[in-house]
Design an enzyme around this catalytic site. Structure first.
Site, mmCIF file in Angstrom:
data_model
loop_
_atom_site.group_PDB
_atom_site.id
_atom_site.type_symbol
_atom_site.label_atom_id
_atom_site.label_comp_id
_atom_site.label_asym_id
_atom_site.label_seq_id
_atom_site.Cartn_x
_atom_site.Cartn_y
_atom_site.Cartn_z
ATOM 1 N N ASP A 85 0.818 -1.214 0.000
ATOM 2 C CA ASP A 85 0.000 0.000 0.000
ATOM 3 C C ASP A 85 0.853 1.265 0.000
ATOM 4 O O ASP A 85 2.028 1.243 0.353
ATOM 5 C CB ASP A 85 -0.952 0.025 1.210
ATOM 6 C CG ASP A 85 -0.222 0.116 2.550
ATOM 7 O OD1 ASP A 85 0.765 -0.608 2.739
ATOM 8 O OD2 ASP A 85 -0.642 0.922 3.405
ATOM 9 N N GLU A 180 0.088 -1.191 5.684
ATOM 10 C CA GLU A 180 1.122 -0.755 6.618
ATOM 11 C C GLU A 180 0.944 0.713 6.973
ATOM 12 O O GLU A 180 1.116 1.122 8.116
ATOM 13 C CB GLU A 180 2.509 -0.979 6.010
ATOM 14 C CG GLU A 180 3.658 -0.804 6.992
ATOM 15 C CD GLU A 180 4.244 0.606 7.042
ATOM 16 O OE1 GLU A 180 5.109 0.844 7.878
ATOM 17 O OE2 GLU A 180 3.818 1.481 6.252
ATOM 18 N N GLU A 181 0.580 1.527 5.988
ATOM 19 C CA GLU A 181 0.505 2.980 6.185
ATOM 20 C C GLU A 181 -0.627 3.381 7.126
ATOM 21 O O GLU A 181 -0.650 4.508 7.613
ATOM 22 C CB GLU A 181 0.338 3.699 4.839
ATOM 23 C CG GLU A 181 1.503 3.492 3.884
ATOM 24 C CD GLU A 181 2.771 4.209 4.320
ATOM 25 O OE1 GLU A 181 2.763 4.871 5.367
ATOM 26 O OE2 GLU A 181 3.780 4.075 3.599
HETATM 27 ZN ZN LIG Z 1 6.738 2.205 4.222
#
Ligand SMILES: [Zn+2]
Length: 415
Positions: A85, A180-181
Site C-alpha cells: 500500500d 502498513e501505512e
Molecule cells: Zn513504508
C-alpha cells in the site's frame, strides 16, 4: 556489483507504481481497500512465473512465497517483507513515473505541476546521486517508492536467486503485506504459515542505512471529574473540568518533552485529543521514548503534575489510564544479535557505508518482533516519502538487491 546480472528492480518498480494501492485509515475491512489486491495478484503471478510454486495471495491481500532451500545444510529460515500500500497523505491515482537519467545536480521540475520542484539545495541526499538515474512522479501524485521500492527489490532478489542456483541458501520466505501505512499491516498476518525465524523489512531510506530501533509507545487517557452546577447559582459549588484540563495543557513544558521541541533519541508527552464539558473532561496523550523505563518516567511526571494541580481543587478528581501501544524492537533484536550483525556485514560487502538509524515511530517490523519474528528495517532507497517530491535512484535500488544477496549468502555461511 553482481557480475553480469541485469537488475530488474527498476523496470518492475516503474510498472508497480502505476497500480493504485492507497490504503484507507477510515475503512474497517481487511485489506482496507480492495485495490491493493490488484498489485498483490500481479506479484503472485510474477512469482509463479519465476517458478516459485507456492506463491499465493490470501483473502486479506497478503502474498506469501517460498524460495526453497538448495542445500542440505541447516540454515535458519529468513524472510524479506515489504508493503504493497501507499500512504493516504497524497494521491496514488494515475502515478506517472519519470526516469531522469544521469542526474547532474539540477532542480527537478515535475512536468504535470511545474510548481512542484525537487530542489538540489533542499534535499542533501541528492548530492550523493550525481551521475545516477533518478525516478520521480510527475507532480500530481506521490511516487510510491514507499514501499514499492521494497517490493520491486525483493522481486528482483527472487529473480536473481532462481536464475543463480549456484548461490547456496536456506529457505527464503517472501511476505508482502497490505495496510502498513494505516497501522494494520500485521492485523491479519499468519506467522505460523510464514514459518520464518528472522525477517527484514525493506522499507528504509538512504543506501547503507539499517534501522534497529523504534520508539516505545504508550497512550495515556486522563479523565477529569469536576462539579457541575447551574451557572446562575454556581458560586462556591462549580468546579469546571475543562478549565482544569486547560491548566494541565498550559503547564506542559514548551522547550522540551514535546514533538515540536525534540528530535533524535529524545521522547515526548503529546496531547492528541480533548473532549469535555464542565462536569467531565477527557484528555488523550501519546507518550514516546526509546527507552521503556524512560516511558514510565514521563508518565510519572505527567501524573505528578496533574496530582499537584488537582490538589488545589478539593472537589475535583481524576483518573489516569495507561495503555501499552508498542515497544522498541531493539529489546527483541538485542536477544538475537546475529540478525543485525549479518545485515551490517551485508551492507559493507555491498561496498556501502553503514548508517545505523532509529525510527521516531513504530513499524510493522517492531510489531513482528514482539510477535516472535525479530525484524529490523533495511534501506530500500526511498526519499521524501509521503509527498509529491518522492524520489529514488535506480542505483540505490540495485544496491538494496545486492545487499540482500549478500545477506542470504552470509546466513548460509554462518547459520
Ligand atoms: Zn513504508
Amino acid at each position: 556489483m553482481l557480475s553480469g546480472y541485469k537488475f530488474t528492480a527498476a523496470e518492475r518498480f516503474m510498472r508497480y507504481v502505476q497500480i493504485d494501492t492507497q490504503s484507507d485509515p477510515l475503512s474497517n475491512t481487511h485489506p482496507t481497500t480492495e485495490k491493493q489486491k490488484d498489485l498483490s495478484r500481479l506479484l503472485e503471478k510474477e512469482l509463479k512465473n519465476m517458478g516459485i510454486e507456492d506463491a499465493h495471495m490470501d483473502e486479506y491481500g497478503y502474498v506469501y512465497a517460498t524460495i526453497p532451500s538448495n542445500t542440505k545444510k541447516n540454515i535458519p529460515v529468513i524472510c524479506f517483507c515489504a508493503h504493497v500500500d501507499t500512504a493516504p497523505d497524497s494521491s496514488g491515482t494515475g502515478v506517472k513515473p519519470i526516469l531522469h537519467e544521469n542526474y547532474r545536480g539540477q532542480d527537478i521540475i515535475l512536468p504535470d505541476d511545474p510548481s512542484q520542484v525537487i530542489r538540489y539545495n533542499e534535499y542533501p541526499y541528492l548530492k550523493t546521486q550525481l551521475g545516477n538515474d533518478i525516478i520521480t512522479a510527475s507532480g500530481l501524485t506521490l511516487l510510491g517508492a514507499d514501499d514499492k521500492a521494497g517490493i520491486a527489490e525483493i522481486m528482483d532478489l527472487a529473480n536473481y536467486l532462481v536464475t543463480h542456483p549456484e548461490i547456496e541458501h536456506g529457505a527464503i520466505k517472501i511476505l508482502f503485506t497490505p495496510d502498513e501505512e494505516v497501522g494494520k499491516g500485521t492485523a491479519r498476518v499468519d506467522l505460523n504459515k510464514l514459518g520464518a525465524e528472522f525477517a527484514y523489512t525493506l522499507d528504509g531510506g538512504d543506501a547503507g542505512s539499517l534501522e534497529d530501533e523504534t520508539f516505545s509507545a504508550d497512550g495515556v487517557q486522563v479523565i477529569i471529574h469536576g462539579v457541575s452546577a447551574h451557572p446562575g447559582y454556581a458560586k462556591g459549588k462549580m468546579v469546571n473540568a475543562m478549565k482544569i484540563a486547560g491548566e494541565i495543557l498550559a503547564a506542559l513544558p514548551k522547550d522540551r518533552l514535546s514533538p515540536e521541541s525534540t528530535e533524535g533519541k529524545k521522547g515526548f508527552i503529546h496531547p492528541v485529543r480533548m473532549e469535555g464539558m464542565a462536569e467531565k473532561c477527557t484528555l488523550d496523550f501519546i507518550i514516546r521514548d526509546f527507552d521503556t523505563d524512560g516511558l514510565k518516567k514521563k508518565e510519572d511526571y505527567l501524573r505528578t503534575q496533574i496530582e499537584e494541580l488537582i490538589r488545589t481543587y478539593p472537589k475535583a478528581s481524576f483518573v489516569f489510564n495507561v495503555t501499552e501501544q508498542y515497544r522498541n524492537m531493539k529489546e527483541v533484536l538485542d536477544q538475537h544479535p546475529k540478525v543485525i550483525e549479518y545485515a551490517k556485514e551485508a551492507i559493507e560487502r555491498a561496498g556501502l557505508k553503514l548508517k545505523m538509524e532509529s525510527i521516531r515511530g513504530g513499524t510493522d517490523g517492531s510489531r513482528f518482533s514482539f510477535m516472535g519474528l525479530p525484524c529490523p528495517n533495511l534501506f530500500a532507497g526511498e526519499q521524501a516519502i509521503h509527498s509529491k517530491h518522492e524520489f529514488i535512484s535506480v542505483q540505490d535500488m540495485n544496491k538494496a538487491v545486492e545487499t540482500m544477496v549478500h545477506l542470504v549468502k552470509i546466513w548460509a555461511e554462518k547459520g
